[in-house]
Design a protein around this motif. Structure first.
Motif, PDB file in Angstrom:
ATOM      1  N   GLU A 177       0.771  -1.184  -0.195  1.00 20.78           N
ATOM      2  CA  GLU A 177       0.151   0.080   0.040  1.00 20.78           C
ATOM      3  C   GLU A 177       0.785   1.146  -0.038  1.00 20.78           C
ATOM      4  O   GLU A 177       0.389   2.352  -0.242  1.00 20.78           O
ATOM      5  N   ARG A 178       2.010   1.334   0.318  1.00 18.61           N
ATOM      6  CA  ARG A 178       3.015   2.321   0.306  1.00 18.61           C
ATOM      7  C   ARG A 178       3.648   2.437  -1.171  1.00 18.61           C
ATOM      8  O   ARG A 178       4.391   1.443  -1.595  1.00 18.61           O
ATOM      9  N   LYS A 179       3.252   3.175  -2.039  1.00 23.12           N
ATOM     10  CA  LYS A 179       3.815   3.107  -3.153  1.00 23.12           C
ATOM     11  C   LYS A 179       5.188   3.708  -3.160  1.00 23.12           C
ATOM     12  O   LYS A 179       5.480   4.882  -2.654  1.00 23.12           O
ATOM     13  N   PRO A 180       6.043   3.006  -3.700  1.00 21.94           N
ATOM     14  CA  PRO A 180       7.437   3.652  -3.738  1.00 21.94           C
ATOM     15  C   PRO A 180       7.329   4.898  -4.308  1.00 21.94           C
ATOM     16  O   PRO A 180       7.097   5.358  -5.259  1.00 21.94           O
ATOM     17  N   LEU A 181       8.555   5.544  -3.747  1.00 21.11           N
ATOM     18  CA  LEU A 181       8.887   7.157  -4.081  1.00 21.11           C
ATOM     19  C   LEU A 181      10.437   6.980  -4.598  1.00 21.11           C
ATOM     20  O   LEU A 181      11.198   6.680  -3.843  1.00 21.11           O
ATOM     21  N   ILE A 182      10.670   7.551  -6.015  1.00 16.42           N
ATOM     22  CA  ILE A 182      11.940   7.818  -6.081  1.00 16.42           C
ATOM     23  C   ILE A 182      12.109   9.216  -6.364  1.00 16.42           C
ATOM     24  O   ILE A 182      11.442   9.863  -7.383  1.00 16.42           O
ATOM     25  N   ALA A 183      12.981   9.876  -5.505  1.00 12.35           N
ATOM     26  CA  ALA A 183      13.023  11.456  -5.547  1.00 12.35           C
ATOM     27  C   ALA A 183      14.557  11.785  -6.222  1.00 12.35           C
ATOM     28  O   ALA A 183      15.433  11.148  -5.500  1.00 12.35           O
ATOM     29  N   GLY A 184      14.480  12.501  -6.933  1.00 10.08           N
ATOM     30  CA  GLY A 184      15.879  13.016  -7.389  1.00 10.08           C
ATOM     31  C   GLY A 184      16.329  14.446  -6.592  1.00 10.08           C
ATOM     32  O   GLY A 184      15.614  15.388  -7.077  1.00 10.08           O
ATOM     33  N   ASN A 185      17.222  14.388  -5.782  1.00  5.57           N
ATOM     34  CA  ASN A 185      17.817  15.760  -5.335  1.00  5.57           C
ATOM     35  C   ASN A 185      18.817  16.354  -6.084  1.00  5.57           C
ATOM     36  O   ASN A 185      19.934  15.746  -5.965  1.00  5.57           O
ATOM     37  N   TRP A 186      18.406  17.198  -7.029  1.00  9.19           N
ATOM     38  CA  TRP A 186      19.655  17.570  -7.688  1.00  9.19           C
ATOM     39  C   TRP A 186      20.794  18.442  -7.292  1.00  9.19           C
ATOM     40  O   TRP A 186      21.707  19.015  -7.896  1.00  9.19           O
ATOM     41  N   LYS A 187      20.470  18.937  -5.893  1.00  3.61           N
ATOM     42  CA  LYS A 187      21.131  20.029  -5.182  1.00  3.61           C
ATOM     43  C   LYS A 187      21.505  21.023  -5.964  1.00  3.61           C
ATOM     44  O   LYS A 187      20.742  21.567  -6.676  1.00  3.61           O
ATOM     45  N   MET A 188      22.724  21.680  -6.007  1.00  2.00           N
ATOM     46  CA  MET A 188      22.978  22.760  -6.726  1.00  2.00           C
ATOM     47  C   MET A 188      23.563  22.779  -8.106  1.00  2.00           C
ATOM     48  O   MET A 188      24.816  22.854  -8.479  1.00  2.00           O
ATOM     49  N   ASN A 189      22.813  22.083  -8.809  1.00  2.00           N
ATOM     50  CA  ASN A 189      23.259  21.472 -10.166  1.00  2.00           C
ATOM     51  C   ASN A 189      21.878  21.857 -11.100  1.00  2.00           C
ATOM     52  O   ASN A 189      20.691  21.700 -10.697  1.00  2.00           O
ATOM     53  N   ASN A 190      22.295  22.199 -12.426  1.00  2.00           N
ATOM     54  CA  ASN A 190      21.364  22.559 -13.485  1.00  2.00           C
ATOM     55  C   ASN A 190      20.506  24.012 -13.661  1.00  2.00           C
ATOM     56  O   ASN A 190      19.789  24.215 -12.547  1.00  2.00           O
ATOM     57  N   ASN A 191      20.878  24.849 -14.426  1.00  2.00           N
ATOM     58  CA  ASN A 191      20.155  26.076 -14.496  1.00  2.00           C
ATOM     59  C   ASN A 191      18.904  25.865 -15.236  1.00  2.00           C
ATOM     60  O   ASN A 191      18.689  24.493 -15.458  1.00  2.00           O
ATOM     61  N   HIS A 192      18.103  26.801 -15.489  1.00  2.00           N
ATOM     62  CA  HIS A 192      16.752  26.272 -15.708  1.00  2.00           C
ATOM     63  C   HIS A 192      16.506  25.801 -17.354  1.00  2.00           C
ATOM     64  O   HIS A 192      15.891  25.133 -17.600  1.00  2.00           O
ATOM     65  N   LEU A 193      17.812  26.161 -18.251  1.00  2.00           N
ATOM     66  CA  LEU A 193      17.603  25.368 -19.402  1.00  2.00           C
ATOM     67  C   LEU A 193      17.974  23.991 -19.293  1.00  2.00           C
ATOM     68  O   LEU A 193      17.521  23.014 -19.894  1.00  2.00           O
ATOM     69  N   GLU A 194      19.064  23.762 -18.309  1.00  2.00           N
ATOM     70  CA  GLU A 194      19.327  22.462 -18.375  1.00  2.00           C
ATOM     71  C   GLU A 194      18.383  21.574 -17.625  1.00  2.00           C
ATOM     72  O   GLU A 194      18.014  20.458 -17.688  1.00  2.00           O
ATOM     73  N   ALA A 195      17.605  22.138 -16.659  1.00  2.00           N
ATOM     74  CA  ALA A 195      16.505  21.644 -16.029  1.00  2.00           C
ATOM     75  C   ALA A 195      15.521  21.181 -16.983  1.00  2.00           C
ATOM     76  O   ALA A 195      15.024  19.923 -17.001  1.00  2.00           O
ATOM     77  N   ILE A 196      15.255  22.170 -18.182  1.00  2.00           N
ATOM     78  CA  ILE A 196      14.001  21.634 -18.850  1.00  2.00           C
ATOM     79  C   ILE A 196      14.655  20.523 -19.978  1.00  2.00           C
ATOM     80  O   ILE A 196      13.793  19.503 -20.131  1.00  2.00           O
ATOM     81  N   ALA A 197      15.844  20.361 -20.088  1.00  2.00           N
ATOM     82  CA  ALA A 197      16.417  19.443 -21.011  1.00  2.00           C
ATOM     83  C   ALA A 197      16.204  18.279 -20.097  1.00  2.00           C
ATOM     84  O   ALA A 197      16.007  17.073 -20.840  1.00  2.00           O
ATOM     85  N   LEU A 198      16.961  17.975 -18.894  1.00  2.00           N
ATOM     86  CA  LEU A 198      16.630  17.057 -17.994  1.00  2.00           C
ATOM     87  C   LEU A 198      15.499  16.214 -17.929  1.00  2.00           C
ATOM     88  O   LEU A 198      15.114  15.100 -18.073  1.00  2.00           O
ATOM     89  N   VAL A 199      14.472  17.224 -17.489  1.00  2.00           N
ATOM     90  CA  VAL A 199      12.909  16.640 -17.426  1.00  2.00           C
ATOM     91  C   VAL A 199      12.678  16.326 -18.783  1.00  2.00           C
ATOM     92  O   VAL A 199      11.788  15.136 -18.517  1.00  2.00           O
ATOM     93  N   GLN A 200      12.880  16.644 -19.756  1.00  2.00           N
ATOM     94  CA  GLN A 200      12.458  16.232 -21.067  1.00  2.00           C
ATOM     95  C   GLN A 200      13.016  14.811 -21.373  1.00  2.00           C
ATOM     96  O   GLN A 200      12.186  13.882 -21.571  1.00  2.00           O
ATOM     97  N   LYS A 201      14.153  14.731 -20.977  1.00  2.00           N
ATOM     98  CA  LYS A 201      14.957  13.511 -21.252  1.00  2.00           C
ATOM     99  C   LYS A 201      14.297  12.538 -20.383  1.00  2.00           C
ATOM    100  O   LYS A 201      14.097  11.021 -20.686  1.00  2.00           O
TER     101      LYS A 201
END
Ligand code: 13P
Length: 255
Positions: free
Chosen positions: A1-25
């Motif tokens: 009943e506990r759905k697994p959670l995979i969370a990515g802590n990017w810390k201080m990495n990726n500007n907003h353009l890099e963020a868009i690219a990573l989420v798209q990938k």
């Protein structure tokens, strides 16, 4: 009943353009079966959140997102801080509280972590409470007591309903960014005896059974399966391996 959670802590990495690219990938690498298996969440820097929101909303992605920190205050003269209402307005579903890097480099103590957990709940954002011992504490075999105490202080004043929704991430400091992963048994020991048992003591078994407990610290595609097999581990909080879409997608698939 506990759905697994995979969370990515990017810390201080990726500007907003890099963020868009990573989420798209990442969106390209994941399919419906993956989202059925696990909840997928990214935690980018504040400056990326608006871009991630726009992408997730526009393409109706099943990827959740949140922030790495939250102010204990609602609003006002707190230069540099970001409030719960601001994060909620941007669609953040999660926020980290008490990451060891905040505790160490920004002198966050348990009382402040407790206030941040409450600030998150006040705005319907799910806190991911981070706890875990450093190397000295581990060497002295005080890791269970130490981590249990962090949990106890961080949840002070929460209702049972809040504790059910809370996510706790056990991150032994000696395993963060070092390539030194805790063994599945070591991770299970603390997630069970220090995290879930403490919540059961403070609340009750049924409440503690609903709380999701994650492991974090050098989680990689080749070690996640053994960790996720453990009874009290419901997911992973991932640093380095969350910065590569293919690795992160593998973690979702193998976890
Ligand atoms: P690494 O996965 O890079 O060890 O980082 C773990 C972490 O601190 C996640 O919050």
């Amino acid at each position: 009943e506990r759905k697994p959670l995979i969370a990515g802590n990017w810390k201080m990495n990726n500007n907003h353009l890099e963020a868009i690219a990573l989420v798209q990938k990442l969106a390209f690498a994941l399919d419906a079966a993956d989202y059925d298996r696990a909840e997928v969440v990214v935690l980018p820097p504040f400056t990326d959140l608006r871009s991630v929101q726009t992408l997730v909303d526009g393409d109706k992605l099943s990827i959740g997102y949140g922030a790495q920190d939250i102010s204990r205050h609602e609003k006002g003269a707190y230069t540099g801080e970001v409030s719960g209402p601001m994060l909620a307005k941007l669609g953040c579903s999660y926020v980290l509280a008490g990451h060891s890097e905040r505790r160490e480099y920004h002198a966050e103590d348990d009382a402040l972590v407790n206030a941040k957990v409450k600030a998150a709940f006040a705005h319907a954002i799910t806190p991911i409470l981070c706890v875990g011992e450093g190397l000295e504490v581990r060497k002295a075999s005080n890791h269970v007591a130490h981590t249990a105490e962090q949990v106890r202080k961080a949840v002070d004043g929460l209702t049972a309903e809040q504790v059910e929704r809370l996510v706790v991430a056990y991150e032994p400091v000696w395993a963060i960014g070092t390539g030194e992963v805790a063994t599945p048994d070591d991770a299970q020991e603390v997630c069970g005896a220090a995290v879930r048992s403490t919540l059961a003591d403070l609340y009750d078994e049924a409440t503690a059974a609903r709380t999701r407990v994650l492991y974090g610290g050098s989680v990689k595609p080749d070690n996640i399966a053994g960790i996720m097999d453990m009874a009290d581990i419901d997911g992973a909080l991932v640093g380095g391996a969350s910065l590569k879409a293919d690795d992160f997608a593998k973690l979702v698939r193998l976890g």
